[in-house]
Design an enzyme around this catalytic site. Structure first.
Site, PDB file in Angstrom:
ATOM      1  N   HIS A   1      -9.891  13.750   1.445  1.00  0.00           N
ATOM      2  CA  HIS A   1      -9.383  14.869   0.647  1.00  0.00           C
ATOM      3  C   HIS A   1      -9.838  16.164   1.304  1.00  0.00           C
ATOM      4  O   HIS A   1     -11.021  16.335   1.593  1.00  0.00           O
ATOM      5  CB  HIS A   1      -9.960  14.841  -0.779  1.00  0.00           C
ATOM      6  CG  HIS A   1      -9.488  13.701  -1.594  1.00  0.00           C
ATOM      7  ND1 HIS A   1      -8.454  13.815  -2.493  1.00  0.00           N
ATOM      8  CD2 HIS A   1      -9.922  12.422  -1.662  1.00  0.00           C
ATOM      9  CE1 HIS A   1      -8.270  12.650  -3.093  1.00  0.00           C
ATOM     10  NE2 HIS A   1      -9.137  11.789  -2.591  1.00  0.00           N
TER      11      HIS A   1
ATOM     12  N   HIS B   1      -8.746   7.517   2.973  1.00  0.00           N
ATOM     13  CA  HIS B   1      -8.142   8.841   2.964  1.00  0.00           C
ATOM     14  C   HIS B   1      -9.203   9.901   2.723  1.00  0.00           C
ATOM     15  O   HIS B   1     -10.169   9.681   2.011  1.00  0.00           O
ATOM     16  CB  HIS B   1      -7.000   8.968   1.956  1.00  0.00           C
ATOM     17  CG  HIS B   1      -7.339   8.645   0.537  1.00  0.00           C
ATOM     18  ND1 HIS B   1      -7.532   7.356   0.078  1.00  0.00           N
ATOM     19  CD2 HIS B   1      -7.507   9.445  -0.537  1.00  0.00           C
ATOM     20  CE1 HIS B   1      -7.797   7.380  -1.219  1.00  0.00           C
ATOM     21  NE2 HIS B   1      -7.798   8.650  -1.609  1.00  0.00           N
TER      22      HIS B   1
ATOM     23  N   CYS C   1       0.839  -1.204   0.000  1.00  0.00           N
ATOM     24  CA  CYS C   1       0.000   0.000   0.000  1.00  0.00           C
ATOM     25  C   CYS C   1       0.870   1.248   0.000  1.00  0.00           C
ATOM     26  O   CYS C   1       1.694   1.452   0.902  1.00  0.00           O
ATOM     27  CB  CYS C   1      -0.922  -0.013   1.214  1.00  0.00           C
ATOM     28  SG  CYS C   1      -1.856   1.509   1.440  1.00  0.00           S
TER      29      CYS C   1
ATOM     30  N   CYS D   1       0.466   3.250   3.231  1.00  0.00           N
ATOM     31  CA  CYS D   1       1.171   2.613   4.350  1.00  0.00           C
ATOM     32  C   CYS D   1       2.666   2.883   4.236  1.00  0.00           C
ATOM     33  O   CYS D   1       3.346   3.095   5.248  1.00  0.00           O
ATOM     34  CB  CYS D   1       0.899   1.110   4.381  1.00  0.00           C
ATOM     35  SG  CYS D   1      -0.761   0.660   4.935  1.00  0.00           S
TER      36      CYS D   1
ATOM     37  N   HIS E   1      -6.747   2.659   0.566  1.00  0.00           N
ATOM     38  CA  HIS E   1      -6.459   2.969   1.974  1.00  0.00           C
ATOM     39  C   HIS E   1      -7.321   4.185   2.281  1.00  0.00           C
ATOM     40  O   HIS E   1      -7.279   5.176   1.541  1.00  0.00           O
ATOM     41  CB  HIS E   1      -4.969   3.310   2.105  1.00  0.00           C
ATOM     42  CG  HIS E   1      -4.489   3.556   3.511  1.00  0.00           C
ATOM     43  ND1 HIS E   1      -3.455   2.834   4.052  1.00  0.00           N
ATOM     44  CD2 HIS E   1      -4.863   4.447   4.465  1.00  0.00           C
ATOM     45  CE1 HIS E   1      -3.206   3.267   5.287  1.00  0.00           C
ATOM     46  NE2 HIS E   1      -4.064   4.253   5.559  1.00  0.00           N
TER      47      HIS E   1
ATOM     48  N   ASP F   1      -1.352  16.214  -1.485  1.00  0.00           N
ATOM     49  CA  ASP F   1      -1.629  15.353  -2.627  1.00  0.00           C
ATOM     50  C   ASP F   1      -0.611  15.667  -3.717  1.00  0.00           C
ATOM     51  O   ASP F   1      -0.348  16.835  -3.988  1.00  0.00           O
ATOM     52  CB  ASP F   1      -3.057  15.618  -3.124  1.00  0.00           C
ATOM     53  CG  ASP F   1      -3.553  14.585  -4.123  1.00  0.00           C
ATOM     54  OD1 ASP F   1      -2.830  14.303  -5.103  1.00  0.00           O
ATOM     55  OD2 ASP F   1      -4.667  14.073  -3.930  1.00  0.00           O
TER      56      ASP F   1
END
Length: 149
Positions: free
Chosen positions: A102, A100, A7, A10, A98, A33
């Site tokens: 934004h 997340h 990942c 990760c 995973h 990002d």
């Protein structure tokens, strides 16, 4: 749950991959990002690997979403934005599997139009009622947070 070696998020959390980290605490990490909608577009992840929102344990939800709130304020302030767009892709359109969040700084006339996808009205009151009944039925089947319908 721990970490998934393959990942990308990760790997960022473990520092195997570098990233522009803006915030970290014991449960989460936030970084810019690398393909932002606007400068300041930030991603907040739990450090442990959870694929989707429904996988996040109940005991982490409060602290995790306090960090979402904190970061929304910080991104708006730090980028002199008029507001922010806070969003989660839950499996569909999730570029990295995973969880997340934004956090995107927004300003009036920034070029984004509401949601980024086409919206439509319900065809009829009957259609809306069928949808409402379906969602309410699913909620009734869920005995506690984290229990699948």
């Amino acid at each position: 749950m721990g970490s998934e070696p393959s990942c990308k998020f990760c790997q960022i959390a473990s520092r195997a991959l570098s990233s522009a980290i803006v915030f970290e605490d014991s449960i989460s990490l936030a970084f810019l990002d690398n393909r932002p909608l606007f400068p300041g577009h930030t991603l907040l992840i739990p450090k442990q690997h959870f694929e989707a929102l429904e996988d996040l344990p109940a005991d982490l939800i409060g602290a995790f979403f306090e960090n979402v709130q904190r970061l929304a304020r910080a991104v708006e302030s730090g980028m002199n934005a008029e507001g922010s767009f806070v969003a989660i892709n839950n499996r569909v359109s999730q570029s990295v599997p995973h969880l997340h969040i934004h956090i995107v700084p927004r300003s009036k006339k920034d070029g984004l139009r509401g949601f980024f996808w086409p919206r439509r009205k319900y065809e009829s009151a009957d259609e809306m009622e069928r949808v409402r009944a379906g969602v309410r039925g699913a909620i009734a089947k869920i005995s506690s947070p984290g229990t699948p319908a």
